[in-house]
Design a protein around this motif. Sequence first.
Motif, mmCIF file in Angstrom:
data_model
loop_
_atom_site.group_PDB
_atom_site.id
_atom_site.type_symbol
_atom_site.label_atom_id
_atom_site.label_comp_id
_atom_site.label_asym_id
_atom_site.label_seq_id
_atom_site.Cartn_x
_atom_site.Cartn_y
_atom_site.Cartn_z
ATOM 1 N N PRO A 353 0.820 -1.242 -0.102
ATOM 2 C CA PRO A 353 0.055 0.104 -0.065
ATOM 3 C C PRO A 353 0.815 1.151 0.085
ATOM 4 O O PRO A 353 0.414 2.136 -0.573
ATOM 5 N N VAL A 354 1.912 1.386 0.723
ATOM 6 C CA VAL A 354 2.908 2.311 0.486
ATOM 7 C C VAL A 354 3.181 2.641 -0.953
ATOM 8 O O VAL A 354 3.188 3.911 -1.372
ATOM 9 N N ALA A 355 3.870 1.670 -1.618
ATOM 10 C CA ALA A 355 4.139 1.746 -3.124
ATOM 11 C C ALA A 355 2.812 2.320 -3.761
ATOM 12 O O ALA A 355 3.066 3.272 -4.692
ATOM 13 N N ALA A 356 1.598 1.793 -3.514
ATOM 14 C CA ALA A 356 0.611 2.214 -4.055
ATOM 15 C C ALA A 356 0.581 3.871 -4.107
ATOM 16 O O ALA A 356 -0.196 4.705 -4.883
ATOM 17 N N SER A 357 0.649 4.262 -2.737
ATOM 18 C CA SER A 357 0.520 5.629 -2.311
ATOM 19 C C SER A 357 1.387 6.458 -3.018
ATOM 20 O O SER A 357 1.157 7.693 -3.609
ATOM 21 N N VAL A 358 2.633 6.080 -3.232
ATOM 22 C CA VAL A 358 3.794 6.850 -3.822
ATOM 23 C C VAL A 358 3.362 6.888 -5.191
ATOM 24 O O VAL A 358 3.451 8.102 -5.895
ATOM 25 N N ILE A 359 2.823 5.966 -5.780
ATOM 26 C CA ILE A 359 2.438 5.897 -7.146
ATOM 27 C C ILE A 359 1.121 7.220 -7.546
ATOM 28 O O ILE A 359 1.379 7.687 -8.478
ATOM 29 N N ILE A 360 0.427 7.254 -6.516
ATOM 30 C CA ILE A 360 -0.735 8.109 -6.566
ATOM 31 C C ILE A 360 -0.110 9.505 -6.558
ATOM 32 O O ILE A 360 -0.655 10.318 -7.226
ATOM 33 N N ILE A 361 0.742 9.691 -5.663
ATOM 34 C CA ILE A 361 1.118 11.107 -5.348
ATOM 35 C C ILE A 361 2.378 11.478 -6.665
ATOM 36 O O ILE A 361 1.892 12.679 -6.917
ATOM 37 N N VAL A 362 2.840 10.575 -7.411
ATOM 38 C CA VAL A 362 3.568 10.675 -8.305
ATOM 39 C C VAL A 362 2.551 11.181 -9.597
ATOM 40 O O VAL A 362 2.760 12.247 -10.340
ATOM 41 N N GLN A 363 1.599 10.295 -9.643
ATOM 42 C CA GLN A 363 0.417 10.693 -10.786
ATOM 43 C C GLN A 363 -0.195 11.974 -10.542
ATOM 44 O O GLN A 363 -0.677 12.708 -11.523
ATOM 45 N N LYS A 364 -0.559 12.468 -9.352
ATOM 46 C CA LYS A 364 -1.410 13.615 -9.051
ATOM 47 C C LYS A 364 -0.539 14.633 -8.813
ATOM 48 O O LYS A 364 -1.040 15.849 -9.287
ATOM 49 N N VAL A 365 0.818 14.665 -8.580
ATOM 50 C CA VAL A 365 1.613 15.837 -8.110
ATOM 51 C C VAL A 365 2.545 16.074 -9.160
ATOM 52 O O VAL A 365 2.630 17.148 -9.867
ATOM 53 N N VAL A 366 3.430 15.254 -9.280
ATOM 54 C CA VAL A 366 4.796 15.111 -9.998
ATOM 55 C C VAL A 366 4.507 15.291 -11.612
ATOM 56 O O VAL A 366 5.045 16.387 -12.009
ATOM 57 N N PHE A 367 3.793 14.318 -12.028
ATOM 58 C CA PHE A 367 3.491 14.459 -13.376
ATOM 59 C C PHE A 367 2.734 15.927 -13.747
ATOM 60 O O PHE A 367 3.042 16.516 -15.041
ATOM 61 N N PRO A 368 1.468 16.230 -13.251
ATOM 62 C CA PRO A 368 0.913 17.507 -13.536
ATOM 63 C C PRO A 368 1.844 18.829 -13.442
ATOM 64 O O PRO A 368 2.050 19.673 -14.308
ATOM 65 N N ALA A 369 2.845 18.761 -12.586
ATOM 66 C CA ALA A 369 3.766 19.736 -12.273
ATOM 67 C C ALA A 369 4.720 19.868 -13.540
ATOM 68 O O ALA A 369 5.025 20.845 -14.003
ATOM 69 N N GLN A 370 5.287 18.640 -13.779
ATOM 70 C CA GLN A 370 6.087 18.522 -15.155
ATOM 71 C C GLN A 370 5.496 19.250 -16.304
ATOM 72 O O GLN A 370 5.936 19.634 -16.954
ATOM 73 N N ASP A 371 4.052 18.547 -16.437
ATOM 74 C CA ASP A 371 3.269 19.085 -17.739
ATOM 75 C C ASP A 371 3.306 20.312 -17.553
ATOM 76 O O ASP A 371 3.036 21.073 -18.774
ATOM 77 N N LEU A 372 2.971 21.114 -16.684
ATOM 78 C CA LEU A 372 2.494 22.520 -16.446
ATOM 79 C C LEU A 372 3.763 23.459 -16.838
ATOM 80 O O LEU A 372 3.785 24.404 -17.461
ATOM 81 N N LYS A 373 5.085 22.841 -17.119
ATOM 82 C CA LYS A 373 6.473 23.535 -17.230
ATOM 83 C C LYS A 373 6.525 23.967 -18.815
ATOM 84 O O LYS A 373 7.128 24.656 -19.189
ATOM 85 N N LYS A 374 5.729 23.206 -19.642
ATOM 86 C CA LYS A 374 5.697 23.724 -21.059
ATOM 87 C C LYS A 374 4.846 24.975 -21.336
ATOM 88 O O LYS A 374 4.810 25.514 -22.385
ATOM 89 N N LEU A 375 4.245 25.518 -20.358
ATOM 90 C CA LEU A 375 3.220 26.915 -20.473
ATOM 91 C C LEU A 375 4.431 28.133 -20.493
ATOM 92 O O LEU A 375 5.493 28.056 -20.020
ATOM 93 N N PRO A 376 3.794 29.049 -20.932
ATOM 94 C CA PRO A 376 4.606 30.483 -21.052
ATOM 95 C C PRO A 376 4.740 30.693 -19.645
ATOM 96 O O PRO A 376 3.879 30.516 -18.625
ATOM 97 N N PRO A 377 5.697 31.846 -19.153
ATOM 98 C CA PRO A 377 5.970 32.121 -17.954
ATOM 99 C C PRO A 377 4.831 32.787 -17.175
ATOM 100 O O PRO A 377 4.437 32.380 -15.943
#
Length: 394
Positions: A353-377
């Motif tokens: 379950p800890v691994a499952a929680s880490v996967i959710i955090i990565v999918q919900k926080v890390v990936f969206p933050a990286q995707d937003l970096k392609k936007l203008p300043p």
Amino acid sequence: MRWWTAKDDADEAPSATVSTPGYIPWGNGARINPFTFGLLGALGVLVALLIGSIVGQLGTVFVYVGVALFLSLGLDPIVSRIERKLPRPAAVAVVVGGVILAFAGILLAIVPVLVKQITNLIDTAPDMVDDITHSDWYGWLTDQFGTNFDSAVSGVLDFLQDPTNLGEIGGGIVAVGAGIAGGVTGVIIVLILTLYFMASMRAMKRLAVRFVPAYHRPRFRELLEDVSGAVGRYVIGQVSLALCNAVLSLIFLSIIGAPLPALLALIAFVGSLIPLVGTLSASIIITAVCLVNSPTTALIAGIYYLVYMQIEAYVLSPRIMSKAVAVPGSLVVIAAVGGGALGGILGALVAIPVAASVIIIVQKVVFPAQDLKKLPPGERAEAGVDGNPPAVEV
């Protein structure tokens, strides 16, 4: 730490001496004795070692807390569903009563049968040894390996028949009994902690949200609900798979006449709680125990578990775990091995379950933050990237 220089002395403290023999410069003109400096460093190391020792000694307690927390998360969806018709304290009481009744039912169903089967096994042990020594497969092994195999078996029998070795055997039995008592104590502690966590789950979530800055709280609250819901579904799904394996194992092992079918079904249940590697490990143990009865029984059990694992992987698991977060097989193995190394079986159970929680955090926080970096300043600032808080009212 910044070393004091002659230029600093000239600019900030003209009357200070640039270098004082026997002292170490220590910011703003202050100087510290080397002995005091070394003493403080040694005290820091001792405090760090003390903290590490305390954490190591409390490792089992942390595992108990983690197991109870994940069990409470797994039971929280059931409590929420009952809460639609009853107040939350009543819903928690109903769920806890159901868990206690189920646990008591398992004990009443397994313990008497287990005691009876162990007693029968002890009574029939001499006849069983005689049957083994006169069986065809024993003769075949003797023909293949000659006197070495016969000498090894004779040595084992001589050891068991020697009265001087009874003390060593008794010590081993006492150690096993102490381990069982410790396991029962751990189960009781986990049940009590689960009760408290279920009763105060919402208060715990509200307290966790308070540690986050106000402009991040809505997002953090949403993420916390996603993680707790996914973990709860994961725990319920895994327990359902383990219960299915245990019931089918009990029925099948009783039909083929395997020794101690109730105990083997319990091993199948505990093993199935650990995905991917647990079912395989439990199947190997059960098949090896079936060798006590006969090689034919072990062969039938091995074939059954090979078929069952395929059905579980391709039929049962996709249907039961369809709403839970998917954990890649490689991460399951890594998490199970790491959790087992840190906390034994309980650690392995918590690690998934800890691994499952880490996967959710990565999918919900890390990936969206990286995707937003392609936007203008400018748009990145409005979205809350680069340290700028989003315009969200709490």
